[in-house]
Design a protein around this motif. Structure first.
Motif, mmCIF file in Angstrom:
data_model
loop_
_atom_site.group_PDB
_atom_site.id
_atom_site.type_symbol
_atom_site.label_atom_id
_atom_site.label_comp_id
_atom_site.label_asym_id
_atom_site.label_seq_id
_atom_site.Cartn_x
_atom_site.Cartn_y
_atom_site.Cartn_z
ATOM 1 N N ASN A 111 -2.201 -19.437 12.188
ATOM 2 C CA ASN A 111 -1.431 -18.449 11.417
ATOM 3 C C ASN A 111 -2.358 -17.699 10.467
ATOM 4 O O ASN A 111 -2.275 -16.485 10.348
ATOM 5 C CB ASN A 111 -0.318 -19.132 10.618
ATOM 6 C CG ASN A 111 0.928 -19.345 11.459
ATOM 7 O OD1 ASN A 111 1.044 -18.803 12.548
ATOM 8 N ND2 ASN A 111 1.849 -20.135 10.943
ATOM 9 N N MET A 154 -1.725 -33.565 12.875
ATOM 10 C CA MET A 154 -2.842 -32.777 13.375
ATOM 11 C C MET A 154 -2.354 -31.448 13.948
ATOM 12 O O MET A 154 -2.985 -30.432 13.797
ATOM 13 C CB MET A 154 -3.566 -33.591 14.461
ATOM 14 C CG MET A 154 -5.001 -33.200 14.654
ATOM 15 S SD MET A 154 -5.929 -33.427 13.137
ATOM 16 C CE MET A 154 -7.545 -33.020 13.702
ATOM 17 N N ARG A 155 -1.177 -31.485 14.550
ATOM 18 C CA ARG A 155 -0.647 -30.268 15.162
ATOM 19 C C ARG A 155 -0.338 -29.214 14.105
ATOM 20 O O ARG A 155 -0.572 -28.034 14.308
ATOM 21 C CB ARG A 155 0.609 -30.628 15.956
ATOM 22 C CG ARG A 155 1.176 -29.463 16.736
ATOM 23 C CD ARG A 155 2.345 -29.932 17.608
ATOM 24 N NE ARG A 155 2.906 -28.803 18.324
ATOM 25 C CZ ARG A 155 3.870 -28.023 17.869
ATOM 26 N NH1 ARG A 155 4.386 -28.267 16.673
ATOM 27 N NH2 ARG A 155 4.329 -27.021 18.572
ATOM 28 N N THR A 156 0.183 -29.644 12.957
ATOM 29 C CA THR A 156 0.538 -28.688 11.912
ATOM 30 C C THR A 156 -0.704 -28.031 11.324
ATOM 31 O O THR A 156 -0.673 -26.857 10.985
ATOM 32 C CB THR A 156 1.343 -29.367 10.792
ATOM 33 O OG1 THR A 156 0.575 -30.457 10.294
ATOM 34 C CG2 THR A 156 2.676 -29.848 11.301
ATOM 35 N N LYS A 157 -1.803 -28.779 11.206
ATOM 36 C CA LYS A 157 -3.034 -28.185 10.678
ATOM 37 C C LYS A 157 -3.540 -27.079 11.598
ATOM 38 O O LYS A 157 -3.969 -26.030 11.145
ATOM 39 C CB LYS A 157 -4.119 -29.252 10.502
ATOM 40 C CG LYS A 157 -3.890 -30.162 9.327
ATOM 41 C CD LYS A 157 -5.039 -31.127 9.163
ATOM 42 C CE LYS A 157 -4.792 -32.068 8.012
ATOM 43 N NZ LYS A 157 -5.857 -33.040 7.858
ATOM 44 N N GLY A 158 -3.484 -27.298 12.885
ATOM 45 C CA GLY A 158 -3.890 -26.273 13.839
ATOM 46 C C GLY A 158 -2.976 -25.060 13.769
ATOM 47 O O GLY A 158 -3.431 -23.924 13.849
ATOM 48 N N HIS A 159 -1.694 -25.305 13.589
ATOM 49 C CA HIS A 159 -0.730 -24.205 13.494
ATOM 50 C C HIS A 159 -1.014 -23.357 12.257
ATOM 51 O O HIS A 159 -1.009 -22.122 12.324
ATOM 52 C CB HIS A 159 0.690 -24.792 13.438
ATOM 53 C CG HIS A 159 1.757 -23.754 13.451
ATOM 54 N ND1 HIS A 159 2.042 -22.987 14.561
ATOM 55 C CD2 HIS A 159 2.619 -23.345 12.479
ATOM 56 C CE1 HIS A 159 3.025 -22.154 14.266
ATOM 57 N NE2 HIS A 159 3.390 -22.351 13.016
ATOM 58 N N ILE A 160 -1.267 -24.013 11.126
ATOM 59 C CA ILE A 160 -1.584 -23.290 9.885
ATOM 60 C C ILE A 160 -2.878 -22.504 10.063
ATOM 61 O O ILE A 160 -2.978 -21.346 9.640
ATOM 62 C CB ILE A 160 -1.695 -24.280 8.701
ATOM 63 C CG1 ILE A 160 -0.321 -24.858 8.372
ATOM 64 C CG2 ILE A 160 -2.293 -23.604 7.482
ATOM 65 C CD1 ILE A 160 -0.354 -26.029 7.423
ATOM 66 N N PHE A 161 -3.860 -23.106 10.703
ATOM 67 C CA PHE A 161 -5.146 -22.427 10.928
ATOM 68 C C PHE A 161 -4.961 -21.172 11.766
ATOM 69 O O PHE A 161 -5.480 -20.110 11.425
ATOM 70 C CB PHE A 161 -6.128 -23.385 11.616
ATOM 71 C CG PHE A 161 -7.404 -22.727 12.040
ATOM 72 C CD1 PHE A 161 -8.362 -22.380 11.110
ATOM 73 C CD2 PHE A 161 -7.635 -22.425 13.376
ATOM 74 C CE1 PHE A 161 -9.543 -21.764 11.492
ATOM 75 C CE2 PHE A 161 -8.810 -21.809 13.778
ATOM 76 C CZ PHE A 161 -9.762 -21.484 12.823
#
Length: 50
Positions: free
Chosen positions: A10, A1-8
């Motif tokens: 960015n 879930m953390r990576t999806k937020g990071h990509i969003f």
């Protein structure tokens, strides 16, 4: 879930940078147009006065 937020975030940052560049380009183009129009009107009034 953390990576999806990071990509969003960015992607959001990239979009904001692109919009800022487009805004600056629009301001530059509008200023050049105003400069050209004012030059035209100054020449026109100068011809009318002479």
């Amino acid at each position: 879930m953390r990576t999806k937020g990071h990509i969003f975030f960015n992607a959001l940052g990239s979009i904001v940078k692109a919009l800022w560049k487009l805004f600056l380009l629009a301001v530059f183009i509008i200023s050049k147009l105003i400069e050209a129009i004012s030059g035209f009107f100054s020449k026109l009034t100068e011809k009318m006065l002479n």
